[in-house]
Design a protein around this motif. Structure first.
Motif, PDB file in Angstrom:
ATOM      1  N   GLN A  29     -19.263 -18.276   1.322  1.00  9.03           N
ATOM      2  CA  GLN A  29     -19.718 -19.050   2.580  1.00  9.03           C
ATOM      3  C   GLN A  29     -18.569 -19.027   3.528  1.00  9.03           C
ATOM      4  N   LYS A  30     -17.392 -19.318   3.229  1.00 10.19           N
ATOM      5  CA  LYS A  30     -16.202 -19.415   4.270  1.00 10.19           C
ATOM      6  C   LYS A  30     -15.406 -18.289   4.095  1.00 10.19           C
ATOM      7  N   PHE A  31     -15.835 -17.142   3.776  1.00  7.03           N
ATOM      8  CA  PHE A  31     -14.799 -16.033   3.747  1.00  7.03           C
ATOM      9  C   PHE A  31     -14.746 -15.421   5.039  1.00  7.03           C
ATOM     10  N   ASP A  32     -13.401 -14.856   5.227  1.00  7.62           N
ATOM     11  CA  ASP A  32     -12.991 -14.523   6.448  1.00  7.62           C
ATOM     12  C   ASP A  32     -13.082 -12.914   6.629  1.00  7.62           C
ATOM     13  N   TRP A  33     -14.452 -12.332   7.053  1.00  6.66           N
ATOM     14  CA  TRP A  33     -14.639 -11.075   6.944  1.00  6.66           C
ATOM     15  C   TRP A  33     -13.676 -10.102   7.821  1.00  6.66           C
ATOM     16  N   ALA A  34     -13.230 -10.678   8.935  1.00  8.18           N
ATOM     17  CA  ALA A  34     -12.419 -10.077   9.854  1.00  8.18           C
ATOM     18  C   ALA A  34     -11.119  -9.645   9.406  1.00  8.18           C
ATOM     19  N   ARG A  35     -10.208 -10.991   8.601  1.00  9.89           N
ATOM     20  CA  ARG A  35      -9.073 -10.570   7.959  1.00  9.89           C
ATOM     21  C   ARG A  35      -9.261  -9.751   6.751  1.00  9.89           C
ATOM     22  N   PHE A  36     -10.262  -9.920   6.066  1.00  4.48           N
ATOM     23  CA  PHE A  36     -10.405  -8.772   5.016  1.00  4.48           C
ATOM     24  C   PHE A  36     -10.505  -7.379   5.593  1.00  4.48           C
ATOM     25  N   THR A  37     -11.124  -7.143   6.545  1.00  8.76           N
ATOM     26  CA  THR A  37     -11.337  -5.782   7.182  1.00  8.76           C
ATOM     27  C   THR A  37      -9.722  -5.268   7.594  1.00  8.76           C
ATOM     28  N   PHE A  38      -9.029  -6.515   8.127  1.00  9.52           N
ATOM     29  CA  PHE A  38      -7.885  -5.842   8.552  1.00  9.52           C
ATOM     30  C   PHE A  38      -6.856  -5.495   7.497  1.00  9.52           C
ATOM     31  N   GLU A  39      -7.068  -6.321   6.337  1.00  6.24           N
ATOM     32  CA  GLU A  39      -6.366  -6.038   5.229  1.00  6.24           C
ATOM     33  C   GLU A  39      -6.565  -4.685   4.824  1.00  6.24           C
ATOM     34  N   LEU A  40      -7.811  -4.117   5.004  1.00  5.67           N
ATOM     35  CA  LEU A  40      -7.937  -2.566   4.208  1.00  5.67           C
ATOM     36  C   LEU A  40      -6.801  -1.640   4.815  1.00  5.67           C
ATOM     37  N   GLU A  41      -6.459  -1.713   5.809  1.00  7.00           N
ATOM     38  CA  GLU A  41      -5.149  -1.134   6.270  1.00  7.00           C
ATOM     39  C   GLU A  41      -4.017  -1.231   5.647  1.00  7.00           C
ATOM     40  N   SER A  42      -3.857  -2.268   4.861  1.00  6.03           N
ATOM     41  CA  SER A  42      -2.523  -2.499   3.856  1.00  6.03           C
ATOM     42  C   SER A  42      -2.932  -1.272   2.838  1.00  6.03           C
ATOM     43  N   HIS A  43      -3.872  -0.965   2.436  1.00  2.46           N
ATOM     44  CA  HIS A  43      -4.059  -0.088   1.152  1.00  2.46           C
ATOM     45  C   HIS A  43      -4.150   1.213   1.751  1.00  2.46           C
ATOM     46  N   MET A  44      -4.241   1.707   2.789  1.00  2.00           N
ATOM     47  CA  MET A  44      -4.468   3.017   3.471  1.00  2.00           C
ATOM     48  C   MET A  44      -3.332   3.705   2.761  1.00  2.00           C
ATOM     49  N   GLU A  45      -1.984   3.444   2.895  1.00  2.00           N
ATOM     50  CA  GLU A  45      -0.849   4.238   2.729  1.00  2.00           C
ATOM     51  C   GLU A  45      -0.719   4.482   1.355  1.00  2.00           C
ATOM     52  N   GLU A  46      -1.185   3.503   0.289  1.00  2.00           N
ATOM     53  CA  GLU A  46      -1.016   3.417  -1.055  1.00  2.00           C
ATOM     54  C   GLU A  46      -2.149   4.633  -1.386  1.00  2.00           C
ATOM     55  N   VAL A  47      -3.461   4.680  -0.872  1.00  2.00           N
ATOM     56  CA  VAL A  47      -4.502   5.413  -1.330  1.00  2.00           C
ATOM     57  C   VAL A  47      -3.951   6.860  -1.026  1.00  2.00           C
ATOM     58  N   HIS A  48      -3.475   7.021   0.417  1.00  2.00           N
ATOM     59  CA  HIS A  48      -3.339   8.353   0.870  1.00  2.00           C
ATOM     60  C   HIS A  48      -2.212   9.124  -0.183  1.00  2.00           C
ATOM     61  N   GLN A  49      -1.120   8.239  -0.432  1.00  2.00           N
ATOM     62  CA  GLN A  49       0.084   8.792  -1.277  1.00  2.00           C
ATOM     63  C   GLN A  49      -0.454   9.134  -2.574  1.00  2.00           C
ATOM     64  N   LEU A  50      -1.123   8.120  -3.200  1.00  2.00           N
ATOM     65  CA  LEU A  50      -1.349   8.212  -4.503  1.00  2.00           C
ATOM     66  C   LEU A  50      -2.217   9.623  -4.915  1.00  2.00           C
ATOM     67  N   VAL A  51      -3.415   9.585  -4.213  1.00  2.00           N
ATOM     68  CA  VAL A  51      -4.296  10.844  -4.499  1.00  2.00           C
ATOM     69  C   VAL A  51      -3.479  12.173  -3.979  1.00  2.00           C
ATOM     70  N   ASN A  52      -2.778  12.145  -2.880  1.00  2.00           N
ATOM     71  CA  ASN A  52      -2.170  13.353  -2.743  1.00  2.00           C
ATOM     72  C   ASN A  52      -0.932  13.754  -4.008  1.00  2.00           C
ATOM     73  N   MET A  53      -0.154  12.724  -4.445  1.00  2.00           N
ATOM     74  CA  MET A  53       0.657  12.715  -5.316  1.00  2.00           C
ATOM     75  C   MET A  53      -0.159  13.428  -6.820  1.00  2.00           C
ATOM     76  N   VAL A  54      -1.073  12.823  -6.931  1.00  8.42           N
ATOM     77  CA  VAL A  54      -1.637  13.100  -8.310  1.00  8.42           C
ATOM     78  C   VAL A  54      -2.185  14.681  -8.055  1.00  8.42           C
ATOM     79  N   TYR A  55      -2.669  14.919  -7.024  1.00 11.16           N
ATOM     80  CA  TYR A  55      -3.270  16.581  -6.857  1.00 11.16           C
ATOM     81  C   TYR A  55      -2.005  17.277  -6.719  1.00 11.16           C
ATOM     82  N   ARG A  56      -0.969  17.017  -6.144  1.00 12.91           N
ATOM     83  CA  ARG A  56       0.182  17.866  -6.040  1.00 12.91           C
ATOM     84  C   ARG A  56       0.605  18.238  -7.481  1.00 12.91           C
ATOM     85  N   ALA A  57       0.738  17.213  -8.293  1.00 20.78           N
ATOM     86  CA  ALA A  57       1.319  17.340  -9.689  1.00 20.78           C
ATOM     87  C   ALA A  57       0.301  17.794 -10.654  1.00 20.78           C
ATOM     88  N   ALA A  58      -0.907  18.125 -10.333  1.00 23.73           N
ATOM     89  CA  ALA A  58      -1.851  18.595 -11.104  1.00 23.73           C
ATOM     90  C   ALA A  58      -1.831  20.064 -11.510  1.00 23.73           C
TER      91      ALA A  58
END
Lengths: 298, 291
Positions: free
Chosen positions: A269-298
């Protein structure tokens, strides 16, 4: 689309013979993930990962990456579990395992983009779950990671039809499931449900794969489905979708997933959707790096 | 194995607290990937203030009721200069989704005029960008519409700069060849904005707290107010937002800066998501108007 064409598609889906079988380590990993952390034996996880040579190599590569800020070399799976923690190591291993089922040479959808979306959903689902006191954040992570496996089925079993659906979605800038329904008469939700049954996933993951675009019609795990549905939508609206922009306006408070989820999680009910949206940016780098690493190592 | 990159230095745990405090007080959010920059800027301010630790600095910020230190810190973090086409996803959303919706809403009425307000326009890059976008739609979507951009700021010097329309350096870094050739002429080392863009933008000095003056800003379809509200305390923000609400048409849109939020400030607006951008619409706008 005509009935005959749809029946032909359904016929091909029945056997799923073209589908890769479930990666050997995935099923036990999923089982362990379902147990509370305190009940999981570190040794069992270490043995499981170490027993799969290529998986162990991938896990070590990820564990040693700058992504996790390591300053010393980790050269054993046990060392990695100790340094990164059991849950994180399980997540890495599960992600590495799953990522193998869509090889880099597939052209119907860019595998890097697809897994970045899935992994982004996984990380954000867990974060969302924690933010609203949802009872099982680790399950939310898994559900986010696996929700779109129906797309992998479509790539393997219906490559031509799916490529046409992706093209339609890209051209009209609409969600993939809408394009699939229009051009194939079936969506990745239905094909995902078939796969989840074949791979003997639990009923909760089956519902997530089958209903994440229609959470109001889920049955026993509506909140988990709704949580994934909202996170999936947010990822797609923030450039972590399927490689193209969906041109539309979304008011999350009007989304069916919110109506479902707030019955179980009053914090919404009192969830801050704006902050949650901005927090997604925090995960972007981890996501890009992890996926790239797994594929490079495959 | 590829060569190992040097891991970033560890973050001080107080940086997250400072981030949360800034979000609560100023309404702007710094994601994890910006925390090292935030720590760096805090340390710079600490050096100037003689603070011995981030913990001490955090306490200073926490008791800073006059907001003087938080303002100094924000000035250190946000780039003082602005530029043309600063937030491309926001502009794309405005052009692809918002303008067609406004056209659709206005087609039902007798008035076919689109009014945009750039509140806190600084040296004019933002309102001129908006005017160029409108001109790009003039032959198509807006062929039966007139339009203008009201651009206001408190700083007379900035407005003077804006009216001249002469730009260089940082300001034009995002300018594509297409827009440069179509809407600018060379003037020595600088670029001069074309008179037809200038003719669409009306610059004036407006204090956002001046109720009498604000009441004249009527019937806006779009308000863009980037990195202005972050300098106001909660009560002041509420006042300005109420003014914006009165100024905005029922079908209108309010755009804030990247990572700026109205959470906890206003019930008069609802957050909506556009591709890689967010905006606010009036809370009493017809439900189901999204999609």
């Amino acid at each position: 689309m005509n009935l005959e064409a749809k029946n032909a598609i359904m016929g091909r889906l029945q056997s799923l013979q073209q589908m890769p079988s479930i990666p050997a380590s995935l099923y036990p990993l999923l089982k362990y993930m379902e147990q509370p952390a305190e009940k999981v034996s570190i040794q069992k996880i270490v043995d499981l990962i170490s027993g799969d040579g290529s998986l162990a190599a991938q896990c070590l590569r990820v564990a040693n990456s700058p992504l996790y800020g390591r300053s010393k070399d980790i050269d054993t799976i046990r060392g990695a579990v100790m340094a990164l923690g059991l849950r994180r190591m399980q997540n890495i291993a599960t992600s590495c395992c799953v990522l193998k089922i869509l090889p880099l040479d597939r052209t119907e959808i860019d595998p890097l983009v697809f897994w970045e979306h899935s992994l982004g959903c996984a990380l954000l689902c867990r974060h969302f779950a924690k933010s609203i006191n949802f009872d099982n954040p680790e399950k939310a992570y898994l559900a986010g990671l696996l929700h779109d496996l129906g797309i992998v089925v479509n790539v393997w079993v219906l490559p031509k039809e799916f490529a046409a659906a992706v093209e339609l979605a890209r051209k009209r800038e609409i969600p993939i499931h809408e394009a699939e329904a229009e051009s194939m008469g079936i969506t990745h939700c239905e094909t995902g449900k078939i796969l989840a049954e074949k791979w003997k996933f639990g009923p909760d993951l089956r519902e997530v794969m089958g209903y994440h675009h229609d959470p109001a019609h889920a049955h026993d795990y509506r909140s988990l489905v709704a949580l994934v549905s909202l996170t999936d939508l947010l990822c797609r609206m923030r450039g972590l979708g399927h490689g193209f922009t969906e041109v539309r306006e979304i008011d999350f408070l009007e989304e069916p997933g919110v109506a479902v989820l707030k019955t179980e999680c009053p914090e919404l009910q009192k969830f801050d959707w704006a902050r949650f949206t901005f927090e997604l940016e925090s995960h972007m780098e981890e996501v890009h790096q992890l996926v790239n690493m797994v594929y490079r190592a495959a | 194995m590829s060569p190992r990159m040097n891991p970033m230095p560890p973050l001080n745990p107080y940086v997250s607290r400072i981030r949360d405090l800034i979000y609560q007080e100023a309404g702007i959010f710094y994601a994890e990937n910006k925390l090292h920059t935030l720590q760096d800027r805090c340390e710079k301010r600490m050096g100037e203030l003689g603070s011995l630790s981030l913990q001490t600095y955090y306490e200073q910020l926490r008791v800073d009721t006059a907001r003087s230190e938080i303002t100094s810190l924000l000035n250190n973090i946000t780039v003082g200069e602005t530029c043309f086409f600063r937030n491309q996803p926001q502009l794309d959303a405005l052009r692809r989704i918002v303008l067609p919706r406004i056209v659709q809403a206005q087609e039902k009425t007798a008035v076919h005029k689109i009014r945009i307000w750039s509140a806190g326009c600084s040296t004019g890059e933002e309102p001129y960008t908006l005017a160029m976008l409108m001109l790009e739609e003039k032959a198509g979507l807006l062929k039966d519409f007139s339009f203008d951009v009201q651009a206001t700021d408190l700083n007379e010097l900035s407005l003077e700069h804006a009216r001249k329309g002469l730009y260089g350096g940082y300001s034009v870094r995002n300018l594509t060849t297409f827009f440069r050739q179509k809407y600018f002429t060379s003037a020595g080392d600088s670029l001069q904005i074309s008179p037809r863009v200038q003719a669409l933008v009306n610059f004036s000095r407006v204090n956002l707290f001046d109720s009498a003056r604000m009441s004249l800003m009527k019937a806006m379809d779009i308000i863009v107010c980037c990195n202005v509200l972050i300098y106001f305390n909660s009560a002041s923000k509420k006042t300005v937002i109420q003014h914006f609400c009165s100024s905005l048409q029922k079908h209108g849109y309010l755009f804030l800066g990247h990572s700026e939020s109205l959470y906890g400030i206003s019930d008069e607006f609802r957050l909506v998501h556009l591709p890689s951008a967010t905006a606010y619409v009036k809370a009493d706008r017809e439900q189901g108007a999204s999609r």
